[in-house]
Design a protein around this motif. Structure first.
Motif, PDB file in Angstrom:
ATOM      1  N   ILE A   6       0.843  -1.188   0.000  1.00  0.00           N
ATOM      2  CA  ILE A   6       0.000   0.000   0.000  1.00  0.00           C
ATOM      3  C   ILE A   6       0.886   1.248   0.000  1.00  0.00           C
ATOM      4  O   ILE A   6       1.762   1.395   0.852  1.00  0.00           O
ATOM      5  CB  ILE A   6      -0.938   0.033   1.226  1.00  0.00           C
ATOM      6  N   CYS A   8       1.482   4.801   0.939  1.00  0.00           N
ATOM      7  CA  CYS A   8       0.946   5.610   2.031  1.00  0.00           C
ATOM      8  C   CYS A   8       1.613   6.983   2.031  1.00  0.00           C
ATOM      9  O   CYS A   8       2.847   7.084   1.997  1.00  0.00           O
ATOM     10  CB  CYS A   8       1.182   4.926   3.369  1.00  0.00           C
ATOM     11  N   ASN A  10       0.954   9.275   4.468  1.00  0.00           N
ATOM     12  CA  ASN A  10       0.885   9.786   5.834  1.00  0.00           C
ATOM     13  C   ASN A  10       0.898   8.600   6.795  1.00  0.00           C
ATOM     14  O   ASN A  10       0.718   7.446   6.377  1.00  0.00           O
ATOM     15  CB  ASN A  10      -0.372  10.640   6.013  1.00  0.00           C
ATOM     16  N   SER A  13      -2.460   6.410   7.078  1.00  0.00           N
ATOM     17  CA  SER A  13      -2.630   5.382   6.042  1.00  0.00           C
ATOM     18  C   SER A  13      -1.745   4.169   6.307  1.00  0.00           C
ATOM     19  O   SER A  13      -2.155   3.022   6.081  1.00  0.00           O
ATOM     20  CB  SER A  13      -2.317   5.960   4.663  1.00  0.00           C
ATOM     21  N   ALA A  14      -0.527   4.416   6.790  1.00  0.00           N
ATOM     22  CA  ALA A  14       0.388   3.305   7.085  1.00  0.00           C
ATOM     23  C   ALA A  14      -0.189   2.401   8.170  1.00  0.00           C
ATOM     24  O   ALA A  14      -0.113   1.167   8.076  1.00  0.00           O
ATOM     25  CB  ALA A  14       1.746   3.851   7.497  1.00  0.00           C
ATOM     26  N   ALA A  17      -3.080   0.470   6.725  1.00  0.00           N
ATOM     27  CA  ALA A  17      -2.567  -0.611   5.877  1.00  0.00           C
ATOM     28  C   ALA A  17      -2.199  -1.824   6.723  1.00  0.00           C
ATOM     29  O   ALA A  17      -2.565  -2.966   6.412  1.00  0.00           O
ATOM     30  CB  ALA A  17      -1.364  -0.119   5.080  1.00  0.00           C
ATOM     31  N   VAL A  25       4.267  -1.470   3.354  1.00  0.00           N
ATOM     32  CA  VAL A  25       3.956  -0.059   3.145  1.00  0.00           C
ATOM     33  C   VAL A  25       5.054   0.570   2.305  1.00  0.00           C
ATOM     34  O   VAL A  25       6.247   0.365   2.577  1.00  0.00           O
ATOM     35  CB  VAL A  25       3.841   0.689   4.490  1.00  0.00           C
ATOM     36  N   LEU A  27       6.211   4.182   1.814  1.00  0.00           N
ATOM     37  CA  LEU A  27       5.982   5.473   2.454  1.00  0.00           C
ATOM     38  C   LEU A  27       6.543   6.610   1.613  1.00  0.00           C
ATOM     39  O   LEU A  27       7.704   6.581   1.193  1.00  0.00           O
ATOM     40  CB  LEU A  27       6.631   5.491   3.838  1.00  0.00           C
ATOM     41  N   SER A 200      -2.849   2.481  -3.631  1.00  0.00           N
ATOM     42  CA  SER A 200      -2.988   3.441  -2.536  1.00  0.00           C
ATOM     43  C   SER A 200      -4.231   3.135  -1.705  1.00  0.00           C
ATOM     44  O   SER A 200      -4.342   3.590  -0.566  1.00  0.00           O
ATOM     45  CB  SER A 200      -3.082   4.869  -3.082  1.00  0.00           C
ATOM     46  N   ILE A 208      -6.099   9.391   2.474  1.00  0.00           N
ATOM     47  CA  ILE A 208      -6.122   8.340   3.476  1.00  0.00           C
ATOM     48  C   ILE A 208      -6.582   7.022   2.851  1.00  0.00           C
ATOM     49  O   ILE A 208      -7.611   6.968   2.170  1.00  0.00           O
ATOM     50  CB  ILE A 208      -7.066   8.699   4.643  1.00  0.00           C
ATOM     51  N   ALA A 209      -5.818   5.959   3.090  1.00  0.00           N
ATOM     52  CA  ALA A 209      -6.198   4.638   2.593  1.00  0.00           C
ATOM     53  C   ALA A 209      -7.518   4.195   3.230  1.00  0.00           C
ATOM     54  O   ALA A 209      -7.778   4.468   4.402  1.00  0.00           O
ATOM     55  CB  ALA A 209      -5.098   3.628   2.906  1.00  0.00           C
TER      56      ALA A 209
END
Length: 223
Positions: A6, A8, A10, A13-14, A17, A25, A27, A200, A208-209
């Protein structure tokens, strides 16, 4: 089992995920620019809170993937500093003015990142001769290529993704990404036979995921 990365932009989101089953992740920050190097403090926060793999984007600015000597030095220094934070890998890609791979600079960064594995990002989708470029990226020492199949998204690049996976022949991972969502993952997965997928998981106007989207992506890969 195919894996899910994913992207990310921010810390929120991490964490989403990780909580919803992502394997890795990637980043970065500045989604509007396609992702740039995140600040050290953000990387530290992510490293402290994540148990899953953390790869960090090394890209000093948006725009093209041809960098000045000053920008190249920034990329080198960023890798040196971020290696100290115990991340799992790096994501970058440098092209020459004619949109071929800058083998000299990429090799130097891969060697600098060692022993951490490196992903050549979607700069790959800018090249004119992708199959030749595939071989050059393997020679540079990358372990993964993130690509939408030399198209603007994975839907348009699906046939090329299939060819790239076949040509790679397990010498390097071809990670499908660029417009990948749960709505098209099944087709992409079955057509390409890729082993890693990148999204994403953002389905609204935020950065935001979406947790449910991640769960859907993972469910398809685990089916």
């Amino acid at each position: 089992m195919p894996k899910l990365e994913i992207a990310c932009f921010n810390l929120d989101s991490a964490l989403i995920a990780q909580e919803n089953g992502a394997d890795r992740v990637e980043l970065c920050v500045q989604m509007n620019l396609g992702g740039t190097t995140p600040p050290i403090e953000l990387i530290k926060q992510a490293r402290n809170k994540l148990d899953i793999e953390l790869y960090v984007m090394i890209r000093p600015r948006g725009g093209n993937f041809v960098y000045s000597e000053v920008e190249f030095e920034i990329m080198k220094n960023d890798i040196i500093e971020i290696k100290k934070l115990n991340v799992e890998g790096f994501v970058f890609g440098i092209l020459s003015e004619d949109n071929t791979v800058n083998k000299t600079q990429n090799k130097e960064l891969v060697e600098l990142a060692n022993p951490f594995p490196c992903t050549f990002h979607r700069a790959f989708d800018e090249v004119l001769h992708p199959l030749m470029t595939l071989e050059e990226i393997i020679e540079c020492g990358f372990q993964t290529i993130l690509t939408s199949g030399n198209a603007s998204n994975v839907n348009d690049g699906i046939n090329q993704l299939e060819v790239l996976v076949q040509k790679a022949n397990n010498r390097i991972n071809i990670m499908s990404g660029g417009g990948l969502r749960s709505s098209n993952l099944t087709e992409i997965l079955h057509k390409t036979k890729a082993s890693f997928f990148h999204s994403s998981a953002i389905i609204d106007a935020t950065e935001i995921a979406n947790p449910i989207e991640i769960q859907k992506l993972k469910a398809i890969l685990n089916a």
